[in-house]
Motif scaffolding. Structure first.
Motif, PDB file in Angstrom:
ATOM      1  N   GLY A   1      93.534  97.400  92.411  1.00 21.86           N
ATOM      2  CA  GLY A   1      93.705  98.101  91.317  1.00 21.86           C
ATOM      3  C   GLY A   1      94.335  98.605  90.160  1.00 21.86           C
ATOM      4  O   GLY A   1      95.612  99.284  89.369  1.00 21.86           O
ATOM      5  N   GLY A   2      94.223  97.648  89.283  1.00 19.77           N
ATOM      6  CA  GLY A   2      94.243  97.437  87.632  1.00 19.77           C
ATOM      7  C   GLY A   2      95.346  97.078  87.395  1.00 19.77           C
ATOM      8  O   GLY A   2      95.951  97.328  85.835  1.00 19.77           O
ATOM      9  N   VAL A   3      96.259  96.394  87.334  1.00 21.33           N
ATOM     10  CA  VAL A   3      97.488  96.515  87.275  1.00 21.33           C
ATOM     11  C   VAL A   3      97.703  94.732  86.839  1.00 21.33           C
ATOM     12  O   VAL A   3      98.256  94.427  85.598  1.00 21.33           O
ATOM     13  CB  VAL A   3      98.618  96.134  88.487  1.00 21.33           C
ATOM     14  N   ALA A   4      96.706  93.978  87.176  1.00 23.73           N
ATOM     15  CA  ALA A   4      96.593  92.806  86.299  1.00 23.73           C
ATOM     16  C   ALA A   4      96.057  92.886  85.130  1.00 23.73           C
ATOM     17  O   ALA A   4      96.698  93.080  84.203  1.00 23.73           O
ATOM     18  CB  ALA A   4      95.338  91.549  87.461  1.00 23.73           C
ATOM     19  N   SER A   5      94.958  93.779  85.194  1.00 19.74           N
ATOM     20  CA  SER A   5      94.031  93.976  83.687  1.00 19.74           C
ATOM     21  C   SER A   5      95.123  95.262  82.553  1.00 19.74           C
ATOM     22  O   SER A   5      95.315  94.635  81.609  1.00 19.74           O
ATOM     23  CB  SER A   5      92.893  94.651  83.280  1.00 19.74           C
TER      24      SER A   5
ATOM     25  N   VAL B   1     105.048  90.884  95.660  1.00 20.60           N
ATOM     26  CA  VAL B   1     105.471  91.970  94.782  1.00 20.60           C
ATOM     27  C   VAL B   1     105.200  93.239  95.097  1.00 20.60           C
ATOM     28  O   VAL B   1     105.448  94.781  94.938  1.00 20.60           O
ATOM     29  CB  VAL B   1     105.762  91.747  93.321  1.00 20.60           C
ATOM     30  N   GLY B   2     103.828  93.395  95.254  1.00 26.30           N
ATOM     31  CA  GLY B   2     102.955  94.763  95.307  1.00 26.30           C
ATOM     32  C   GLY B   2     103.394  94.933  96.735  1.00 26.30           C
ATOM     33  O   GLY B   2     103.260  96.102  96.863  1.00 26.30           O
ATOM     34  N   ASP B   3     103.040  94.342  97.265  1.00 29.56           N
ATOM     35  CA  ASP B   3     103.565  94.629  99.326  1.00 29.56           C
ATOM     36  C   ASP B   3     104.357  95.324  99.015  1.00 29.56           C
ATOM     37  O   ASP B   3     105.132  96.307 100.203  1.00 29.56           O
ATOM     38  CB  ASP B   3     103.573  92.850 100.364  1.00 29.56           C
TER      39      ASP B   3
ATOM     40  N   ILE C   1      98.085  90.450  96.106  1.00 28.65           N
ATOM     41  CA  ILE C   1      97.198  90.124  94.981  1.00 28.65           C
ATOM     42  C   ILE C   1      95.820  90.682  94.236  1.00 28.65           C
ATOM     43  O   ILE C   1      95.425  90.942  93.508  1.00 28.65           O
ATOM     44  CB  ILE C   1      97.089  88.147  94.360  1.00 28.65           C
ATOM     45  N   ALA C   2      94.799  90.701  95.372  1.00 32.23           N
ATOM     46  CA  ALA C   2      93.649  91.201  95.459  1.00 32.23           C
ATOM     47  C   ALA C   2      94.172  92.535  95.656  1.00 32.23           C
ATOM     48  O   ALA C   2      93.414  93.119  94.283  1.00 32.23           O
ATOM     49  CB  ALA C   2      92.557  90.617  96.800  1.00 32.23           C
ATOM     50  N   ALA C   3      94.477  93.166  96.209  1.00 29.45           N
ATOM     51  CA  ALA C   3      94.549  95.373  95.821  1.00 29.45           C
ATOM     52  C   ALA C   3      94.963  95.814  95.275  1.00 29.45           C
ATOM     53  O   ALA C   3      94.392  96.510  94.343  1.00 29.45           O
ATOM     54  CB  ALA C   3      94.161  95.414  97.271  1.00 29.45           C
ATOM     55  N   PHE C   4      96.679  95.035  95.526  1.00 28.71           N
ATOM     56  CA  PHE C   4      96.976  95.922  94.243  1.00 28.71           C
ATOM     57  C   PHE C   4      97.059  95.366  92.766  1.00 28.71           C
ATOM     58  O   PHE C   4      96.841  96.460  91.901  1.00 28.71           O
ATOM     59  CB  PHE C   4      98.459  95.346  94.976  1.00 28.71           C
TER      60      PHE C   4
ATOM     61  N   GLU D   1      93.988  84.318  79.974  1.00 25.39           N
ATOM     62  CA  GLU D   1      93.553  83.735  80.945  1.00 25.39           C
ATOM     63  C   GLU D   1      94.017  84.450  82.337  1.00 25.39           C
ATOM     64  O   GLU D   1      95.229  84.045  82.527  1.00 25.39           O
ATOM     65  CB  GLU D   1      93.278  82.352  81.482  1.00 25.39           C
ATOM     66  N   PRO D   2      93.100  84.824  83.508  1.00 28.83           N
ATOM     67  CA  PRO D   2      94.218  85.517  84.700  1.00 28.83           C
ATOM     68  C   PRO D   2      94.639  84.761  85.219  1.00 28.83           C
ATOM     69  O   PRO D   2      95.154  83.968  85.587  1.00 28.83           O
ATOM     70  CB  PRO D   2      93.093  86.143  85.554  1.00 28.83           C
ATOM     71  N   PHE D   3      96.063  85.608  85.242  1.00 28.08           N
ATOM     72  CA  PHE D   3      97.259  84.345  86.636  1.00 28.08           C
ATOM     73  C   PHE D   3      97.245  85.399  87.232  1.00 28.08           C
ATOM     74  O   PHE D   3      98.108  86.572  87.406  1.00 28.08           O
ATOM     75  CB  PHE D   3      98.455  84.076  85.510  1.00 28.08           C
ATOM     76  N   PRO D   4      98.235  85.139  88.618  1.00 28.29           N
ATOM     77  CA  PRO D   4      98.274  86.556  89.861  1.00 28.29           C
ATOM     78  C   PRO D   4      99.829  86.508  89.750  1.00 28.29           C
ATOM     79  O   PRO D   4     100.761  85.986  88.711  1.00 28.29           O
ATOM     80  CB  PRO D   4      98.304  85.075  91.601  1.00 28.29           C
TER      81      PRO D   4
END
Length: 396
Positions: A145-149, A165-167, A138-141, A157-160
């Motif tokens: 990593g730009g995936v959220a934006s 999934v990224g792992d 949730i933090a790094a990926f 509003e941001p959500f996790p």
């Protein structure tokens, strides 16, 4: 496919264990090494004692044998190296500083075991100021990593990201790199270090947006479904409460297929929607019209019409619906796992199918330290030596 390959995994949570699990699914012998407290995912449902199973840990660790060692003790560290002596691949996501302190970093291990392929699974890589930073996907990926934006529309509003999934994507990168190193070692006779990170995997997974940013110096903001540049690549409500996704292709007549499926072929004659640019400029009106058309039809009706029009489509499903989806079953998305008592249950299958080879029943995840004595004996320890390691806390 990987029969004869020995993998030792000394990692926690998701990315490292999942990479080793995929290799176990493909026939590798996998030994999971844990501390006395165990992989934290063993405790995922500890606040719900009425639940008898832990599908998270069971999924990430099926097909492995389990060993408990305390690497802070010389006996525990030496035992791990002896287990690694005939291993092909070592996977760890311990932070570099902890590995170096225990003399289990790549340089130390490679000096003793030059044929071993050593895989560091990290949050941010092995170089730079973030090398020892703790990380989850949730933090790094997702976030850094730009995936959220690139996923969350502007103004929302941001959500996790969903758990793991990224792992899991990082795990597949780890498997790919490790097996490439096996191929290289067949030529050179020497193992190498492999490094994967949640951050690098996130940047790669978000490759379209990253490539546009790197080439043009900017990338378009993610838009809500009512503001899309291509309103036809969108989600549509059906009469039975399901959203249906459609995706258009260059050169295909998806405009006709989608309007026909919505029961609105007359939209093709509407001058507001005559060209793709017109449809972008009048996206809100077009989406209102298609929403109205699709919302009068059931999922079955919409699906049949879109299929007849050769449109790319899919229902938006929750995990419960996926579990019962005949398409997912036909694609081999589920596999059987057998517990020690002979009972079987379904779990997500690995990411690849081997046509012509029946899907094997997988062995359930090991108990904490379940195979410590067995694995130490295979590493050359006598019964007395094993009991001595257990007595002084080097092994459990």
């Amino acid at each position: 496919m990987l029969e004869g390959l020995k993998v030792v995994e000394f990692s926690t949570y998701v990315a490292g264990p999942s990479a080793a699990m995929v290799m176990a699914d493909w026939g590798a012998e996998v030994i999971k090494v844990e501390s006395r407290s165990g992989d934290p995912t063993r405790h995922t449902f500890s606040a719900s004692p009425h639940l008898k199973h832990n599908p998270v840990f069971e999924f990430e660790n099926r097909g492995k044998r389990g060993v408990v060692l305390d690497i802070s003790k010389p006996g525990g560290r030496d035992a791990l190296v002896r287990i690694l002596k005939d291993a092909d691949i070592f996977i760890t996501n311990l932070r570099p500083r902890a590995l170096k302190r225990a003399k289990l970093d790549f340089a130390s291990v490679h000096a003793e075991l030059p044929r071993l392929i050593y895989c560091n699974v990290t949050g941010y890589g092995l170089e730079g100021e973030a090398a020892d930073m703790p990380a989850f996907d949730i933090a790094a990926f997702w976030s850094r990593g730009g995936v959220a934006s690139s996923t969350i529309p502007r103004g929302v509003e941001p959500f996790p990201i969903g758990p793991g999934v990224g792992d899991e994507i990082c795990a597949l990168a780890t498997v790919s790199a490790a097996l490439a190193a096996v191929n290289e070692r067949a030529r050179t006779g020497v193992g190498r270090q492999i490094e994967t990170s949640l951050l690098r995997t996130g940047v790669f997974a978000n490759g379209w947006n990253t490539a546009i940013q790197l080439r043009f110096g900017k990338v378009a903001a993610t838009r809500s479904r009512r503001e899309l540049f291509n309103p036809l690549s969108n989600y549509w409500p059906t009469a039975d409460g399901t959203w249906v996704c459609t995706v258009t292709r260059h050169g295909a007549d998806d405009w006709a297929g989608i309007t026909s499926a919505a029961g609105l072929p007359q939209l093709m004659e509407d001058p507001r929607f005559a060209t793709p640019r017109d449809r972008t400029q009048n996206a809100a009106a077009l989406i209102d019209a298609l929403d109205d058309g699709f919302s009068k039809l059931s999922l079955a009706e919409v699906g049949a019409r879109l299929t007849a029009g050769d449109v790319i489509w899919a229902p938006m499903q929750n995990p419960g619906q996926v579990a019962g989806d005949p398409w997912a079953q036909a694609a081999g998305c589920f596999t059987e796992v057998e517990e020690d008592n002979g009972e079987r249950y379904l779990a997500p299958a690995g990411p690849a199918r081997l046509p012509g080879q029946p899907e094997s029943v997988k062995r359930t995840a090991p108990g904490l330290g379940q195979h410590t004595r067995q694995v130490l004996a295979e590493a050359g320890y006598s019964a007395a030596e094993i009991e001595a390691l257990i007595a002084d806390g080097s092994a459990v």
